[in-house]
Motif scaffolding. Structure first.
Motif, short mmCIF file in Angstrom:
data_model
loop_
_atom_site.label_atom_id
_atom_site.label_comp_id
_atom_site.label_asym_id
_atom_site.label_seq_id
_atom_site.Cartn_x
_atom_site.Cartn_y
_atom_site.Cartn_z
N ALA A 97 10.12 1.62 -4.57
CA ALA A 97 10.15 -0.01 -5.08
C ALA A 97 9.99 -0.82 -3.32
O ALA A 97 10.42 -0.45 -2.67
N LEU A 98 9.07 -1.70 -3.61
CA LEU A 98 8.89 -2.53 -2.63
C LEU A 98 10.15 -3.73 -2.76
O LEU A 98 10.13 -4.32 -3.73
N CYS A 99 10.90 -3.82 -1.89
CA CYS A 99 11.81 -4.58 -1.71
C CYS A 99 12.07 -5.61 -0.55
O CYS A 99 12.08 -4.87 0.51
N HIS A 100 12.09 -6.94 -0.78
CA HIS A 100 12.10 -7.96 0.44
C HIS A 100 13.44 -8.87 0.25
O HIS A 100 13.49 -9.81 0.87
N ASP A 101 14.10 -8.29 -0.74
CA ASP A 101 15.49 -9.11 -0.85
C ASP A 101 16.51 -7.94 -1.45
O ASP A 101 16.20 -7.13 -1.91
N VAL A 102 17.76 -8.51 -1.12
CA VAL A 102 19.01 -7.56 -1.51
C VAL A 102 18.92 -7.40 -2.66
O VAL A 102 19.16 -6.19 -3.18
N PHE A 103 18.81 -8.30 -3.87
CA PHE A 103 19.09 -8.08 -5.35
C PHE A 103 18.13 -7.12 -5.63
O PHE A 103 18.44 -6.03 -6.25
N SER A 104 16.70 -7.25 -5.32
CA SER A 104 15.82 -5.87 -5.78
C SER A 104 16.09 -4.93 -5.31
O SER A 104 15.79 -3.93 -5.99
N ALA A 105 16.47 -4.86 -4.07
CA ALA A 105 16.92 -3.28 -3.46
C ALA A 105 17.93 -2.68 -4.43
O ALA A 105 18.06 -1.42 -4.38
N GLY A 155 16.55 3.91 -10.33
CA GLY A 155 16.93 5.38 -9.38
C GLY A 155 15.81 5.27 -8.31
O GLY A 155 15.42 6.40 -8.00
N ALA A 156 15.35 4.28 -7.82
CA ALA A 156 14.40 4.53 -6.78
C ALA A 156 14.77 5.43 -5.50
O ALA A 156 15.82 4.97 -4.83
N GLN A 157 14.05 6.60 -5.31
CA GLN A 157 14.50 7.34 -4.07
C GLN A 157 13.71 6.64 -2.94
O GLN A 157 14.12 7.19 -1.68
N ILE A 158 12.85 5.96 -2.73
CA ILE A 158 12.22 5.49 -1.76
C ILE A 158 12.11 3.80 -1.89
O ILE A 158 11.84 3.19 -2.79
N ILE A 159 12.43 3.25 -0.63
CA ILE A 159 12.34 1.73 -0.67
C ILE A 159 11.09 1.37 0.48
O ILE A 159 10.80 2.23 1.43
N THR A 160 10.24 0.41 -0.04
CA THR A 160 9.23 0.16 1.04
C THR A 160 9.19 -1.37 1.53
O THR A 160 10.04 -1.99 0.66
N MET A 161 9.05 -1.69 2.60
CA MET A 161 9.07 -2.83 3.21
C MET A 161 7.86 -3.27 3.98
O MET A 161 7.12 -2.44 4.31
N GLY A 162 7.52 -4.45 4.12
CA GLY A 162 6.41 -4.97 4.89
C GLY A 162 6.82 -5.71 6.21
O GLY A 162 7.66 -6.65 6.22
N ALA A 163 6.38 -5.08 7.58
CA ALA A 163 7.00 -5.68 8.68
C ALA A 163 6.30 -6.94 9.00
O ALA A 163 6.92 -7.80 9.83
N GLY A 185 0.60 -1.18 -0.02
CA GLY A 185 0.00 0.03 0.09
C GLY A 185 0.88 1.39 0.18
O GLY A 185 0.38 2.24 -0.80
N VAL A 186 1.95 1.24 0.63
CA VAL A 186 2.81 2.30 0.74
C VAL A 186 3.60 2.92 -0.58
O VAL A 186 3.62 3.75 -0.98
N SER A 187 3.94 1.53 -1.11
CA SER A 187 4.62 1.77 -2.44
C SER A 187 3.68 2.33 -3.44
O SER A 187 4.00 2.92 -4.25
N ILE A 188 2.34 1.76 -3.45
CA ILE A 188 1.51 2.26 -4.20
C ILE A 188 1.27 3.86 -4.18
O ILE A 188 1.25 4.64 -5.11
N MET A 189 1.01 4.29 -2.87
CA MET A 189 0.77 5.72 -2.47
C MET A 189 1.89 6.42 -2.96
O MET A 189 1.93 7.53 -3.70
#
Length: 153
Positions: free
Chosen positions: A85-93, A101-109, A71-75
């Motif tokens: 960018a929603l990232c839950h692994d190192v390669f994607s990040a 050039g993603a300036q924001i990373i989002t994650m799910g707790a 949700g925070v990524s979409i917003m």
């Protein structure tokens, strides 16, 4: 580098862990988790506060955390000029920075643990420049976004 960080009520513990980790790495941050008097604290509001702070160049990068990170990524991506960018692994990040050039990373707790989140965050922060081969792709994203924005004026 000054970082914007924010979370909703589902991610307070992970946000606090990542904020402490930022401090240990020598980064300054501003926490946008708590709403101003006239705002709510829904994840969309938190994401908007962080995304606008990055879009307005108050911060170089942002981290937004909710239950899933979706949700925070979409917003955040609704804010002109932002690539979140929603990232839950190192390669994607790393690729979120180097390819997009993603300036924001989002994650799910509710999706990843704190140790993995810290490792992902470190790698994303260290991935500094867009790969030259990806620059035309990011420029095209910007051109399309500009076209969309000019049509709405």
């Amino acid at each position: 580098m000054n970082i914007a960080i924010g979370c909703d009520d589902a991610a307070v513990e992970l946000k606090n862990t990542l904020a402490k980790h930022l401090e240990s790495l020598g980064y300054e941050y501003t926490d946008y988790s708590q709403p101003a008097e006239d705002e709510s604290n829904l994840y969309a509001d938190v994401a908007a506060r962080v995304a606008y702070s990055v879009a307005e160049h108050k911060h170089e990068r942002g981290i937004i955390i909710c239950g899933t990170g979706i949700g925070v990524s979409i917003m955040a991506n609704k804010v002109p000029g932002i690539r979140a960018a929603l990232c839950h692994d190192v390669f994607s990040a790393i690729r979120a920075r180097k390819s997009n050039g993603a300036q924001i990373i989002t994650m799910g707790a509710r999706v990843i643990g704190s140790e993995l989140a810290k490792t992902i965050l470190e790698n994303w922060l260290q991935a500094d420049q867009i790969d030259p081969s990806s620059l035309p792709k990011v420029q095209r994203i910007n051109e399309i976004e500009d076209s969309i924005l000019s049509k709405s004026e």
